[in-house]
Design a protein around this motif. Structure first.
Motif, PDB file in Angstrom:
ATOM      1  N   PRO A  53       9.645   3.358  -8.756  1.00  0.00           N
ATOM      2  CA  PRO A  53      10.702   3.441  -7.738  1.00  0.00           C
ATOM      3  C   PRO A  53      10.373   4.313  -6.536  1.00  0.00           C
ATOM      4  CG  PRO A  53      11.306   4.663  -9.724  1.00  0.00           C
ATOM      5  CD  PRO A  53      10.091   3.862 -10.069  1.00  0.00           C
ATOM      6  N   ASN A  54       9.414   5.224  -6.640  1.00  0.00           N
ATOM      7  CA  ASN A  54       9.060   6.072  -5.499  1.00  0.00           C
ATOM      8  C   ASN A  54       7.923   5.489  -4.654  1.00  0.00           C
ATOM      9  OD1 ASN A  54      10.970   7.951  -6.157  1.00  0.00           O
ATOM     10  ND2 ASN A  54       9.550   9.384  -7.132  1.00  0.00           N
ATOM     11  N   SER A  55       7.355   4.378  -5.093  1.00  0.00           N
ATOM     12  CA  SER A  55       6.177   3.803  -4.440  1.00  0.00           C
ATOM     13  C   SER A  55       6.561   2.915  -3.264  1.00  0.00           C
ATOM     14  CB  SER A  55       5.378   2.988  -5.466  1.00  0.00           C
ATOM     15  OG  SER A  55       4.245   2.394  -4.867  1.00  0.00           O
ATOM     16  N   MET A  56       5.820   3.068  -2.167  1.00  0.00           N
ATOM     17  CA  MET A  56       6.014   2.202  -1.004  1.00  0.00           C
ATOM     18  C   MET A  56       4.650   1.778  -0.448  1.00  0.00           C
ATOM     19  SD  MET A  56       9.301   3.855   0.933  1.00  0.00           S
ATOM     20  CE  MET A  56      10.094   2.324   1.371  1.00  0.00           C
ATOM     21  N   VAL A  57       4.586   0.517  -0.007  1.00  0.00           N
ATOM     22  CA  VAL A  57       3.347  -0.046   0.514  1.00  0.00           C
ATOM     23  C   VAL A  57       3.669  -0.842   1.775  1.00  0.00           C
ATOM     24  CG1 VAL A  57       1.424  -1.627   0.043  1.00  0.00           C
ATOM     25  CG2 VAL A  57       2.310  -0.169  -1.786  1.00  0.00           C
ATOM     26  N   ALA A  58       2.764  -0.748   2.758  1.00  0.00           N
ATOM     27  CA  ALA A  58       2.939  -1.511   3.991  1.00  0.00           C
ATOM     28  C   ALA A  58       2.669  -2.992   3.752  1.00  0.00           C
ATOM     29  CB  ALA A  58       1.993  -0.979   5.066  1.00  0.00           C
ATOM     30  N   ARG A  59       3.327  -3.815   4.544  1.00  0.00           N
ATOM     31  CA  ARG A  59       3.035  -5.249   4.530  1.00  0.00           C
ATOM     32  C   ARG A  59       1.850  -5.457   5.469  1.00  0.00           C
ATOM     33  NH1 ARG A  59       7.944  -9.243   5.347  1.00  0.00           N
ATOM     34  NH2 ARG A  59       8.382  -8.491   3.235  1.00  0.00           N
ATOM     35  N   MET A  60       0.658  -5.423   4.911  1.00  0.00           N
ATOM     36  CA  MET A  60      -0.564  -5.389   5.718  1.00  0.00           C
ATOM     37  C   MET A  60      -0.741  -6.632   6.583  1.00  0.00           C
ATOM     38  SD  MET A  60      -1.747  -2.420   5.108  1.00  0.00           S
ATOM     39  CE  MET A  60      -1.763  -1.116   3.856  1.00  0.00           C
ATOM     40  N   THR A  61      -0.090  -7.741   6.230  1.00  0.00           N
ATOM     41  CA  THR A  61      -0.198  -8.951   7.042  1.00  0.00           C
ATOM     42  C   THR A  61       0.422  -8.756   8.425  1.00  0.00           C
ATOM     43  OG1 THR A  61       1.829  -9.785   6.008  1.00  0.00           O
ATOM     44  CG2 THR A  61      -0.282 -10.529   5.089  1.00  0.00           C
ATOM     45  N   PHE A  99      -8.782  -5.935   4.280  1.00  0.00           N
ATOM     46  CA  PHE A  99      -9.980  -6.486   4.916  1.00  0.00           C
ATOM     47  C   PHE A  99      -9.727  -7.778   5.704  1.00  0.00           C
ATOM     48  CE2 PHE A  99     -12.136  -3.088   3.029  1.00  0.00           C
ATOM     49  CZ  PHE A  99     -13.427  -3.025   3.549  1.00  0.00           C
ATOM     50  N   PRO A 100      -8.863  -8.675   5.246  1.00  0.00           N
ATOM     51  CA  PRO A 100      -8.560  -9.841   6.089  1.00  0.00           C
ATOM     52  C   PRO A 100      -7.920  -9.452   7.422  1.00  0.00           C
ATOM     53  CG  PRO A 100      -7.881 -10.241   3.827  1.00  0.00           C
ATOM     54  CD  PRO A 100      -8.241  -8.797   3.908  1.00  0.00           C
ATOM     55  N   GLU A 101      -7.199  -8.322   7.433  1.00  0.00           N
ATOM     56  CA  GLU A 101      -6.563  -7.863   8.665  1.00  0.00           C
ATOM     57  C   GLU A 101      -7.585  -7.259   9.629  1.00  0.00           C
ATOM     58  OE1 GLU A 101      -3.499  -8.973   8.894  1.00  0.00           O
ATOM     59  OE2 GLU A 101      -3.902  -9.644   6.843  1.00  0.00           O
ATOM     60  N   ILE A 102      -8.623  -6.630   9.086  1.00  0.00           N
ATOM     61  CA  ILE A 102      -9.723  -6.158   9.931  1.00  0.00           C
ATOM     62  C   ILE A 102     -10.399  -7.361  10.588  1.00  0.00           C
ATOM     63  CG2 ILE A 102     -11.930  -4.941   9.970  1.00  0.00           C
ATOM     64  CD1 ILE A 102     -10.972  -3.349   7.511  1.00  0.00           C
ATOM     65  N   GLU A 103     -10.602  -8.402   9.805  1.00  0.00           N
ATOM     66  CA  GLU A 103     -11.236  -9.610  10.334  1.00  0.00           C
ATOM     67  C   GLU A 103     -10.398 -10.218  11.461  1.00  0.00           C
ATOM     68  OE1 GLU A 103     -13.367 -13.692   8.686  1.00  0.00           O
ATOM     69  OE2 GLU A 103     -12.054 -12.538   7.361  1.00  0.00           O
ATOM     70  N   LYS A 104      -9.067 -10.180  11.315  1.00  0.00           N
ATOM     71  CA  LYS A 104      -8.192 -10.708  12.371  1.00  0.00           C
ATOM     72  C   LYS A 104      -8.363  -9.936  13.669  1.00  0.00           C
ATOM     73  CE  LYS A 104      -4.467 -12.394   9.373  1.00  0.00           C
ATOM     74  NZ  LYS A 104      -3.046 -12.179   8.981  1.00  0.00           N
ATOM     75  N   LEU A 105      -8.494  -8.609  13.569  1.00  0.00           N
ATOM     76  CA  LEU A 105      -8.699  -7.800  14.778  1.00  0.00           C
ATOM     77  C   LEU A 105     -10.000  -8.178  15.467  1.00  0.00           C
ATOM     78  CD1 LEU A 105      -7.635  -4.247  13.471  1.00  0.00           C
ATOM     79  CD2 LEU A 105      -6.297  -5.781  14.930  1.00  0.00           C
ATOM     80  N   THR A 143      -8.668   5.080   3.644  1.00  0.00           N
ATOM     81  CA  THR A 143      -8.574   6.170   2.675  1.00  0.00           C
ATOM     82  C   THR A 143      -8.561   5.558   1.275  1.00  0.00           C
ATOM     83  OG1 THR A 143      -6.142   6.320   2.643  1.00  0.00           O
ATOM     84  CG2 THR A 143      -7.311   7.558   4.372  1.00  0.00           C
ATOM     85  N   GLY A 144      -8.411   6.395   0.256  1.00  0.00           N
ATOM     86  CA  GLY A 144      -8.745   5.991  -1.102  1.00  0.00           C
ATOM     87  C   GLY A 144      -7.750   5.200  -1.919  1.00  0.00           C
ATOM     88  N   SER A 145      -6.955   4.334  -1.313  1.00  0.00           N
ATOM     89  CA  SER A 145      -6.092   3.437  -2.092  1.00  0.00           C
ATOM     90  C   SER A 145      -6.872   2.150  -2.367  1.00  0.00           C
ATOM     91  CB  SER A 145      -4.799   3.138  -1.334  1.00  0.00           C
ATOM     92  OG  SER A 145      -3.974   2.283  -2.096  1.00  0.00           O
ATOM     93  N   HIS A 146      -7.763   2.226  -3.337  1.00  0.00           N
ATOM     94  CA  HIS A 146      -8.733   1.157  -3.576  1.00  0.00           C
ATOM     95  C   HIS A 146      -8.081  -0.182  -3.892  1.00  0.00           C
ATOM     96  CE1 HIS A 146     -11.814   4.321  -3.691  1.00  0.00           C
ATOM     97  NE2 HIS A 146     -10.931   5.005  -4.396  1.00  0.00           N
ATOM     98  N   CYS A 147      -6.920  -0.153  -4.524  1.00  0.00           N
ATOM     99  CA  CYS A 147      -6.255  -1.396  -4.914  1.00  0.00           C
ATOM    100  C   CYS A 147      -5.725  -2.165  -3.706  1.00  0.00           C
ATOM    101  CB  CYS A 147      -5.114  -1.107  -5.883  1.00  0.00           C
ATOM    102  SG  CYS A 147      -3.828  -0.036  -5.213  1.00  0.00           S
ATOM    103  N   THR A 148      -5.716  -1.528  -2.534  1.00  0.00           N
ATOM    104  CA  THR A 148      -5.147  -2.153  -1.342  1.00  0.00           C
ATOM    105  C   THR A 148      -6.203  -2.773  -0.441  1.00  0.00           C
ATOM    106  OG1 THR A 148      -3.532  -0.333  -1.441  1.00  0.00           O
ATOM    107  CG2 THR A 148      -3.415  -1.744   0.481  1.00  0.00           C
TER     108      THR A 148
END
Length: 199
Positions: free
Chosen positions: A164-172, A23-29, A13-18
């Protein structure tokens, strides 16, 4: 658990900064032996930002996975009855898409693919990236957290001082979250100090 031969949908989805973190995680899969089926929203395709052009991201994910993107609701629907997935990943998952998913709204290929996967009682793994997780969208986050067959890549505040309201997954942690989800388990802990993992 081995991912060899597993069919994994991967929704952007459109969180372009992420994307650079995803993409490295897609490569791992792919390297782990999974077949990765890319699914994208219209925002991904049609938006050019300082993080890259939409069509360049599409080309990159197609080259990485060896599969054409699913870019319409009609193309995504068969992921339920005809071509089922072993797991559907949405990473990054924006606040807008999270809100829609939590409230059973289905207006994009990515959400259609997720709904089709839940229909088959298969896991959906979410990697959130939203400035509003601890704001009005908090109720939607908790609704999804409490929903059967939905699992989360561990997440935390990425900038607790300025956002303070922002949360992001640890994509690694994406691959290990997928492996656990296919086994019916939520990787723990879910809530992490995400900002300590940033540069």
């Amino acid at each position: 658990m081995s991912l060899i031969g597993k069919r994994i949908g991967f929704g952007l989805t459109g969180s372009h900064c992420t994307y650079d973190a995803v993409f490295p995680e897609i490569e791992k899969l792919v390297q782990a032996g999974a077949e990765v089926v890319p699914v994208v929203t219209a925002t991904v395709q049609n938006t050019d930002t300082r993080f890259g052009k939409g069509m360049d991201w599409i080309q990159r994910i197609e080259d990485l996975t060896g599969n054409k993107v699913i870019d319409s609701i009609v193309k995504a629907e068969p992921l339920g009855p005809k071509f089922p997935l072993d797991c559907m990943v949405i990473a990054p998952l924006t606040g807008v898409s999270m809100s829609k998913f939590a409230n059973a709204m289905n207006d994009s290929p990515v959400l259609m693919a997720a709904k089709a996967t839940l229909r088959n009682l298969k896991p959906v793994v979410l990697g959130i990236s939203t400035n509003d997780a601890l704001g009005l969208n908090g109720v939607n986050l908790m609704r999804l957290m409490a929903t059967k067959h939905i699992y989360f890549i561990p997440y935390g505040q990425d900038d607790p001082i300025k956002k303070p309201n922002s949360m992001v997954a640890r994509m690694t942690m994406l691959s290990e979250t997928v492996e656990a989800a296919i086994d019916g388990k939520q990787i723990q802990p879910v809530l992490i100090e995400r900002y300590k993992d940033t540069e």
